[in-house]
Design a protein around this motif. Structure first.
Motif, PDB file in Angstrom:
ATOM      1  N   UNK A   1       0.871  -1.011  -0.067  1.00  0.00           N
ATOM      2  CA  UNK A   1       0.011   0.131  -0.007  1.00  0.00           C
ATOM      3  C   UNK A   1       0.710   1.321  -0.145  1.00  0.00           C
ATOM      4  N   UNK A   2       0.533   2.506  -0.625  1.00  0.00           N
ATOM      5  CA  UNK A   2       1.245   3.546  -0.575  1.00  0.00           C
ATOM      6  C   UNK A   2       1.217   4.336   0.743  1.00  0.00           C
ATOM      7  N   UNK A   3       2.115   4.497   0.941  1.00  0.00           N
ATOM      8  CA  UNK A   3       2.193   5.276   2.269  1.00  0.00           C
ATOM      9  C   UNK A   3       1.525   6.895   2.204  1.00  0.00           C
ATOM     10  N   UNK A   4       0.415   7.148   2.900  1.00  0.00           N
ATOM     11  CA  UNK A   4      -0.061   8.434   2.835  1.00  0.00           C
ATOM     12  C   UNK A   4      -0.049   9.147   4.243  1.00  0.00           C
ATOM     13  N   UNK A   5       0.533  10.254   4.358  1.00  0.00           N
ATOM     14  CA  UNK A   5       0.642  10.745   5.537  1.00  0.00           C
ATOM     15  C   UNK A   5      -0.958  11.269   6.231  1.00  0.00           C
ATOM     16  N   UNK A   6      -0.805  11.088   7.380  1.00  0.00           N
ATOM     17  CA  UNK A   6      -2.258  11.473   8.048  1.00  0.00           C
ATOM     18  C   UNK A   6      -2.234  12.682   8.823  1.00  0.00           C
ATOM     19  N   UNK A   7      -3.270  13.478   9.024  1.00  0.00           N
ATOM     20  CA  UNK A   7      -3.370  14.382   9.934  1.00  0.00           C
ATOM     21  C   UNK A   7      -3.920  14.367  11.020  1.00  0.00           C
ATOM     22  N   UNK A   8      -3.702  14.489  12.396  1.00  0.00           N
ATOM     23  CA  UNK A   8      -4.437  14.388  13.502  1.00  0.00           C
ATOM     24  C   UNK A   8      -4.586  15.760  13.991  1.00  0.00           C
ATOM     25  N   UNK A   9      -5.901  15.923  15.004  1.00  0.00           N
ATOM     26  CA  UNK A   9      -5.983  17.009  15.538  1.00  0.00           C
ATOM     27  C   UNK A   9      -6.183  16.693  17.235  1.00  0.00           C
TER      28      UNK A   9
ATOM     29  N   UNK B   1      -0.027  14.830  25.767  1.00  0.00           N
ATOM     30  CA  UNK B   1      -0.033  13.552  26.079  1.00  0.00           C
ATOM     31  C   UNK B   1      -1.019  12.814  24.970  1.00  0.00           C
ATOM     32  N   UNK B   2      -2.221  13.163  24.502  1.00  0.00           N
ATOM     33  CA  UNK B   2      -2.890  12.722  23.509  1.00  0.00           C
ATOM     34  C   UNK B   2      -1.983  12.712  22.326  1.00  0.00           C
TER      35      UNK B   2
ATOM     36  N   UNK C   1       2.856   7.180  12.026  1.00  0.00           N
ATOM     37  CA  UNK C   1       4.319   6.981  11.301  1.00  0.00           C
ATOM     38  C   UNK C   1       4.842   8.161  10.912  1.00  0.00           C
ATOM     39  N   UNK C   2       6.095   7.850  10.527  1.00  0.00           N
ATOM     40  CA  UNK C   2       7.055   9.115  10.221  1.00  0.00           C
ATOM     41  C   UNK C   2       6.348   9.708   8.857  1.00  0.00           C
ATOM     42  N   UNK C   3       6.080  11.154   9.016  1.00  0.00           N
ATOM     43  CA  UNK C   3       5.502  11.951   8.138  1.00  0.00           C
ATOM     44  C   UNK C   3       4.155  12.416   8.442  1.00  0.00           C
ATOM     45  N   UNK C   4       3.679  11.859   9.544  1.00  0.00           N
ATOM     46  CA  UNK C   4       2.353  12.352  10.043  1.00  0.00           C
ATOM     47  C   UNK C   4       2.193  13.590  10.455  1.00  0.00           C
ATOM     48  N   UNK C   5       1.173  14.242  10.544  1.00  0.00           N
ATOM     49  CA  UNK C   5       1.269  15.914  11.212  1.00  0.00           C
ATOM     50  C   UNK C   5       0.126  15.679  12.382  1.00  0.00           C
ATOM     51  N   UNK C   6       0.550  16.398  13.442  1.00  0.00           N
ATOM     52  CA  UNK C   6      -0.529  16.318  14.539  1.00  0.00           C
ATOM     53  C   UNK C   6      -0.776  18.056  14.699  1.00  0.00           C
ATOM     54  N   UNK C   7      -2.140  18.499  14.571  1.00  0.00           N
ATOM     55  CA  UNK C   7      -2.510  19.910  14.976  1.00  0.00           C
ATOM     56  C   UNK C   7      -2.919  20.137  16.353  1.00  0.00           C
ATOM     57  N   UNK C   8      -1.947  20.728  17.242  1.00  0.00           N
ATOM     58  CA  UNK C   8      -2.235  20.954  18.498  1.00  0.00           C
ATOM     59  C   UNK C   8      -2.972  22.288  18.753  1.00  0.00           C
ATOM     60  N   UNK C   9      -4.439  21.792  19.026  1.00  0.00           N
ATOM     61  CA  UNK C   9      -5.307  23.070  19.458  1.00  0.00           C
ATOM     62  C   UNK C   9      -4.990  23.791  20.666  1.00  0.00           C
ATOM     63  N   UNK C  10      -4.151  23.136  21.547  1.00  0.00           N
ATOM     64  CA  UNK C  10      -3.942  23.743  22.958  1.00  0.00           C
ATOM     65  C   UNK C  10      -2.820  24.676  22.825  1.00  0.00           C
ATOM     66  N   UNK C  11      -2.027  24.575  21.706  1.00  0.00           N
ATOM     67  CA  UNK C  11      -0.952  25.504  21.657  1.00  0.00           C
ATOM     68  C   UNK C  11      -0.877  26.389  20.051  1.00  0.00           C
ATOM     69  N   UNK C  12      -1.999  25.884  19.420  1.00  0.00           N
ATOM     70  CA  UNK C  12      -2.264  26.650  18.075  1.00  0.00           C
ATOM     71  C   UNK C  12      -1.074  26.167  17.397  1.00  0.00           C
ATOM     72  N   UNK C  13      -0.573  25.273  17.312  1.00  0.00           N
ATOM     73  CA  UNK C  13       1.084  24.681  16.437  1.00  0.00           C
ATOM     74  C   UNK C  13       0.504  23.583  16.139  1.00  0.00           C
TER      75      UNK C  13
ATOM     76  N   UNK D   1       5.756   7.936  20.536  1.00  0.00           N
ATOM     77  CA  UNK D   1       5.465   8.177  21.970  1.00  0.00           C
ATOM     78  C   UNK D   1       6.740   9.258  22.598  1.00  0.00           C
ATOM     79  N   UNK D   2       7.785   9.366  21.689  1.00  0.00           N
ATOM     80  CA  UNK D   2       8.917  10.238  22.146  1.00  0.00           C
ATOM     81  C   UNK D   2       8.550  11.563  21.823  1.00  0.00           C
ATOM     82  N   UNK D   3       8.714  12.559  22.740  1.00  0.00           N
ATOM     83  CA  UNK D   3       8.134  13.832  22.383  1.00  0.00           C
ATOM     84  C   UNK D   3       9.446  14.506  21.346  1.00  0.00           C
ATOM     85  N   UNK D   4      10.658  14.032  21.615  1.00  0.00           N
ATOM     86  CA  UNK D   4      11.716  14.853  20.669  1.00  0.00           C
ATOM     87  C   UNK D   4      11.312  14.339  19.487  1.00  0.00           C
ATOM     88  N   UNK D   5      10.632  13.403  18.865  1.00  0.00           N
ATOM     89  CA  UNK D   5      10.566  12.924  17.603  1.00  0.00           C
ATOM     90  C   UNK D   5       9.628  13.623  16.874  1.00  0.00           C
ATOM     91  N   UNK D   6       8.870  14.402  17.735  1.00  0.00           N
ATOM     92  CA  UNK D   6       7.818  15.445  17.030  1.00  0.00           C
ATOM     93  C   UNK D   6       8.422  16.652  16.555  1.00  0.00           C
TER      94      UNK D   6
END
Length: 459
Positions: A170-178, A183-184, A191-203, A213-218
């Motif tokens: 399967x072709x790897x497609x980056x996902x976006x999480x909010x 912690x969440x 997986x590598x390349x996925x994006x997380x939108x943090x509403x608590x920081x607007x970042x 699970x490692x903060x420095x990987x983000x």
């Protein structure tokens, strides 16, 4: 002009060994003057033979060689050593021959013991030189048939010489999480390349390491600092010809107004009589087609029966509801304090705002365009370009009918008559890609000749 053989050989400057060899064979196939005299003819003369030769300059020379006449017979002693050789001869025996090798009794016994050879039906591997080492090296040369289509094996090809769909990953497609907290975010299955939108920081953060699970990987995605989105309802680049310094408001032309002084002057009350030159009519205040007090009093009912008889006037004593307004029943009004249903068209001449969730949104008309914008985390989610009939996702300037800035995810099939992967390769609806490669723009540009049966996906 005649040249020496070594000079003729040096005439060839070509370094190709095949041509050089042919040139040498050609030169050595002919007689050269440096090779000596050339024998032109041999003729018989009285008492011998005449040999005619030619030198390198073409000069002929004849040489006569006399051959003495020998007697018909000579004694054995005439030939030195002949008698002693004859004395050592071996007599010929009928049925036996002579050999130049020493034939011993041991060799005779071996010959007597020979029997007819019978070739065996089977041979040992050791009987065939090099067979064992060749068999041992087969796994390094050929794949086992049992590995065909197996895990960690090799992929079979179909009748068209291409990889079947079942063996393509399967072709790897980056996902976006909010998410609303770190912690969440660290609890995501990403997986590598996925994006997380943090509403608590607007970042926004992108996963660069294998462990989510490692903060420095983000890694935080940097973007321009959000500024004022609009001024007095105006968008875009605005210029204000005002300045405020030490309580003084600067106006175009160099004039200033002291706000501190103005505030002190406005910080008290005036009687109506203090105001001079007031208009004496409603028209003087810019009010036209107005009713006079007498006309208004004539329209207002003065008895309770008129207020409650349902004849088109206010029916509730507290004035909360209207039975009719301009001939419309109250049920025909759209309520704003609860859910309601509207039949027909709704015309909005300005922005439309949606609130109440974790994010606030606005629907903004911009000329021929309509923009859907997140006002909590300021960014444009979608833009409809009415002039060019285009839709932009995460971009305000779509260049294609559907222009997506970022990664896209499809849970179903993508159906199209053609899929263009670069400037030269086009896949029709019947084509199959033998290989799918995901690479960056720089990696794609570094490829020389593109494989026509490979689908390149640039990320």
């Amino acid at each position: 002009m005649k040249q020496a053989l070594n000079i003729l050989i040096a005439y060839l400057t070509c370094t190709d060994p095949v041509i050089q060899n042919k040139w040498l064979n050609l030169l050595h196939s002919f007689w050269h003057k440096d090779s000596g005299w050339l024998l032109k003819s041999i003729t018989t003369v009285s008492g011998g033979y005449r040999f005619t030769v030619v030198d390198g300059d073409g000069n002929e020379t004849s040489h006569d060689i006399n051959i003495p006449t020998l007697p018909n017979s000579q004694p054995i002693s005439y030939i030195q050593g002949l008698q002693s050789a004859l004395d050592e001869k071996v007599d010929k025996v009928p049925g036996k021959g002579l050999s130049t090798q020493d034939f011993t009794t041991a060799l005779k016994n071996k010959l007597d013991g020979l029997q007819n050879y019978v070739h065996p039906q089977f041979h040992q591997i050791s009987d065939i030189q090099g067979l064992q080492s060749t068999l041992d090296n087969l796994p390094n040369i050929y794949e086992s048939l049992s590995n065909k289509g197996a895990n960690n094996g090799y992929t079979p090809l179909d009748s068209d010489g291409k990889i079947p769909q079942a063996y393509l990953p399967a072709v790897t497609i980056t996902e976006t999480f909010v998410e609303g907290s770190e912690a969440s975010m660290l609890a995501l299955t990403a997986q590598i390349g996925d994006v997380c939108v943090r509403t608590d920081e607007s970042k926004s953060y992108i996963l660069q390491g294998p462990d989510p699970t490692v903060s420095s990987n983000w890694q935080e995605l940097l973007s321009p600092t959000g500024g004022v989105s609009s001024v007095n309802g105006l968008n875009g680049s605005l210029t204000l010809d005002l300045s405020l310094t030490g309580g003084n408001l600067g106006i175009t032309g160099g004039n200033t107004v002291n706000l501190d002084t103005r505030y002190s002057q406005l910080g008290h009350n005036h009687n109506w009589s203090d105001i001079t030159n007031t208009p004496t009519t409603l028209a003087g205040y810019g009010i036209t087609n107005a009713y006079t007090k007498t006309e208004v009093n004539a329209l207002i009912p003065t008895d309770n029966a008129s207020l409650t008889n349902g004849a088109g006037y206010i029916t509730s004593p507290d004035g909360g509801n209207a039975a009719t307004l301009d001939g419309l029943d109250s049920s025909q009004f759209l309520r704003s304090d609860t859910s309601d249903t509207m039949n027909g068209s709704l015309t909005i001449t300005s922005n439309l705002f949606f609130t109440g969730g974790s994010n606030d949104w606005s629907l903004i008309p911009l000329g021929n365009n309509i923009q859907i914008r997140n006002t909590t985390v300021p960014y444009t989610a979608m833009l409809f370009d009415g002039a060019n009939k285009r839709v932009g996702v995460n971009t305000v300037s779509p260049s294609y009918t559907l222009d997506v800035s970022g990664d896209g995810r499809f849970t179903g099939n993508i159906t199209a008559p053609n899929i263009i992967t670069n400037e030269t390769d086009t896949y029709t609806g019947t084509d199959k890609a033998a290989k799918i490669i995901t690479l960056t723009q720089a990696e794609y540009d570094a490829i020389g000749t593109k494989n026509a049966s490979t689908l390149y996906i640039i990320v």
